[in-house]
Design a protein around this motif. Structure first.
Motif, PDB file in Angstrom:
ATOM      1  N   MET A   1       0.848  -1.247  -0.065  1.00  0.00           N
ATOM      2  CA  MET A   1      -0.017   0.052   0.031  1.00  0.00           C
ATOM      3  C   MET A   1       0.669   1.215   0.069  1.00  0.00           C
ATOM      4  SD  MET A   1      -3.068   1.211   2.583  1.00  0.00           S
ATOM      5  CE  MET A   1      -2.065   1.304   4.167  1.00  0.00           C
ATOM      6  N   THR A   3       1.294   5.196   0.812  1.00  0.00           N
ATOM      7  CA  THR A   3       0.712   5.827   1.746  1.00  0.00           C
ATOM      8  C   THR A   3       1.291   7.478   1.379  1.00  0.00           C
ATOM      9  OG1 THR A   3       0.967   4.374   3.474  1.00  0.00           O
ATOM     10  CG2 THR A   3       0.670   6.528   4.352  1.00  0.00           C
ATOM     11  N   GLU A  22     -10.282   9.675  -1.679  1.00  0.00           N
ATOM     12  CA  GLU A  22     -11.034   8.669  -0.898  1.00  0.00           C
ATOM     13  C   GLU A  22     -12.064   8.122  -1.918  1.00  0.00           C
ATOM     14  OE1 GLU A  22     -13.444   8.100   3.267  1.00  0.00           O
ATOM     15  OE2 GLU A  22     -13.548  10.244   2.205  1.00  0.00           O
ATOM     16  N   GLY A  25     -11.258   5.722  -4.110  1.00  0.00           N
ATOM     17  CA  GLY A  25     -11.031   4.408  -3.515  1.00  0.00           C
ATOM     18  C   GLY A  25      -9.897   4.245  -2.371  1.00  0.00           C
ATOM     19  N   ALA A  26      -9.128   5.591  -2.318  1.00  0.00           N
ATOM     20  CA  ALA A  26      -8.172   5.261  -1.151  1.00  0.00           C
ATOM     21  C   ALA A  26      -8.779   5.180   0.283  1.00  0.00           C
ATOM     22  CB  ALA A  26      -7.306   6.543  -1.371  1.00  0.00           C
ATOM     23  N   LEU A  27      -7.900   4.815   1.224  1.00  0.00           N
ATOM     24  CA  LEU A  27      -8.122   4.673   2.602  1.00  0.00           C
ATOM     25  C   LEU A  27      -7.782   6.108   2.876  1.00  0.00           C
ATOM     26  CD1 LEU A  27      -8.746   3.485   5.303  1.00  0.00           C
ATOM     27  CD2 LEU A  27      -6.135   2.697   5.553  1.00  0.00           C
ATOM     28  N   PRO A 110      -7.615  -2.623   6.497  1.00  0.00           N
ATOM     29  CA  PRO A 110      -7.946  -2.631   5.337  1.00  0.00           C
ATOM     30  C   PRO A 110      -7.242  -2.955   4.123  1.00  0.00           C
ATOM     31  CG  PRO A 110      -9.058  -0.825   6.842  1.00  0.00           C
ATOM     32  CD  PRO A 110      -7.648  -1.421   7.362  1.00  0.00           C
ATOM     33  N   GLU A 111      -7.671  -3.336   2.999  1.00  0.00           N
ATOM     34  CA  GLU A 111      -6.856  -3.538   1.923  1.00  0.00           C
ATOM     35  C   GLU A 111      -7.158  -2.654   0.868  1.00  0.00           C
ATOM     36  OE1 GLU A 111      -7.384  -7.472   0.082  1.00  0.00           O
ATOM     37  OE2 GLU A 111      -6.708  -8.484   2.053  1.00  0.00           O
ATOM     38  N   HIS A 112      -6.255  -1.515   0.578  1.00  0.00           N
ATOM     39  CA  HIS A 112      -6.334  -0.717  -0.313  1.00  0.00           C
ATOM     40  C   HIS A 112      -4.891  -0.386  -0.908  1.00  0.00           C
ATOM     41  CE1 HIS A 112     -10.202   1.089   1.290  1.00  0.00           C
ATOM     42  NE2 HIS A 112      -9.652   0.656   2.478  1.00  0.00           N
ATOM     43  N   ASP A 113      -4.597   0.093  -2.145  1.00  0.00           N
ATOM     44  CA  ASP A 113      -3.489   0.174  -2.869  1.00  0.00           C
ATOM     45  C   ASP A 113      -3.002   1.543  -2.551  1.00  0.00           C
ATOM     46  OD1 ASP A 113      -3.881  -2.081  -4.149  1.00  0.00           O
ATOM     47  OD2 ASP A 113      -5.013  -1.302  -5.953  1.00  0.00           O
ATOM     48  N   ALA A 115      -2.943   4.877   0.593  1.00  0.00           N
ATOM     49  CA  ALA A 115      -3.670   5.366   1.803  1.00  0.00           C
ATOM     50  C   ALA A 115      -3.558   6.911   1.753  1.00  0.00           C
ATOM     51  CB  ALA A 115      -3.254   4.791   3.262  1.00  0.00           C
ATOM     52  N   LEU A 204      -6.586   3.427  -9.367  1.00  0.00           N
ATOM     53  CA  LEU A 204      -7.650   3.349  -8.230  1.00  0.00           C
ATOM     54  C   LEU A 204      -8.991   3.010  -8.800  1.00  0.00           C
ATOM     55  CD1 LEU A 204      -6.858   7.010  -6.591  1.00  0.00           C
ATOM     56  CD2 LEU A 204      -6.705   4.678  -5.432  1.00  0.00           C
TER      57      LEU A 204
END
Length: 218
Positions: A1, A3, A22, A25-27, A110-113, A115, A204
């Motif tokens: 991920m 960041t 966000e 699709g980002a955290l 959480p699984e996100h590409d 953050a 994303l």
């Protein structure tokens, strides 16, 4: 991920940038909100804040009255530093739990590409910058930011008081690995963010167009 830490002064567009990513699709992690979530009645953080700034910062339920705390904690840069010294270690611990791989099955990551972390007081949070792949400063001249803040309902004197406690754009740039100028009232902020994400090799799930349309309706 990957960041990103987003830093910027009041009304610079930092939150707009975070919300936009966000929506794509980002955290998103808002450190201010993360700190506020710690303000539970009876907690050690609340007790320490009350002892430092006075029991008048508590609400009827024993939690933090955010308006009362802001009036005292942002009265001067020194007061802001006093609050940061209390809240910072706990926030840093909570942020690490959200960004770093969990060592315990009871902690869900959480699984996100991508953050995105909003940092409102970057000078007091530089020890956490090692968690970021990029530190991005969102900047705009103070006169532009003042108009934006007043347009969204902030009292001019409140803006002036808070702006005086914040670092200059030059200082923000020195803390960042990238700077995005958000002076214009157009889509240039979104364009810059799209180029940044593409350059980092992040894909994303939500289109830029859809995210822009949603953000414009906020």
């Amino acid at each position: 991920m990957i960041t990103l830490f987003l830093i910027g002064n009041i009304a610079s567009g930092k939150s707009t940038a975070a919300r936009y990513l966000e929506r794509r699709g980002a955290l998103r992690i808002d450190l201010d909100q993360l700190a506020k979530d710690l303000y539970q009645p009876g907690s050690a953080v609340v007790d320490e804040i009350a002892q430092e700034f006075g029991w008048g910062v508590l609400d009827a339920c024993g939690g933090i009255d955010r308006s009362a705390l802001a009036a005292r904690a942002f009265a001067s840069p020194e007061d802001a530093q006093r609050l940061n010294a209390i809240v910072h270690p706990v926030v840093l611990e909570q942020l690490g739990l959200r960004l770093l791989p969990a060592n315990c099955c009871s902690v869900m990551v959480p699984e996100h590409d991508l953050a995105v972390v909003e940092v409102s007081a970057p000078e007091g949070f530089t020890d956490a910058f090692a968690l970021a792949d990029e530190v991005v400063a969102i900047t705009a001249p103070v006169e532009v930011r003042r108009v934006r803040a007043i347009d969204r309902g902030m009292v001019p004197s409140d803006f002036d008081r808070r702006a005086e406690c914040q670092p200059s754009d030059e200082r923000l740039a020195s803390l960042a690995s990238r700077v995005i100028d958000n002076s214009s009232a157009d889509d240039s902020l979104f364009d810059s963010l799209d180029r940044l994400v593409e350059g980092l090799g992040v894909s994303l799930p939500v289109s830029s167009r859809s995210a822009r349309m949603e953000e414009r309706h906020v």
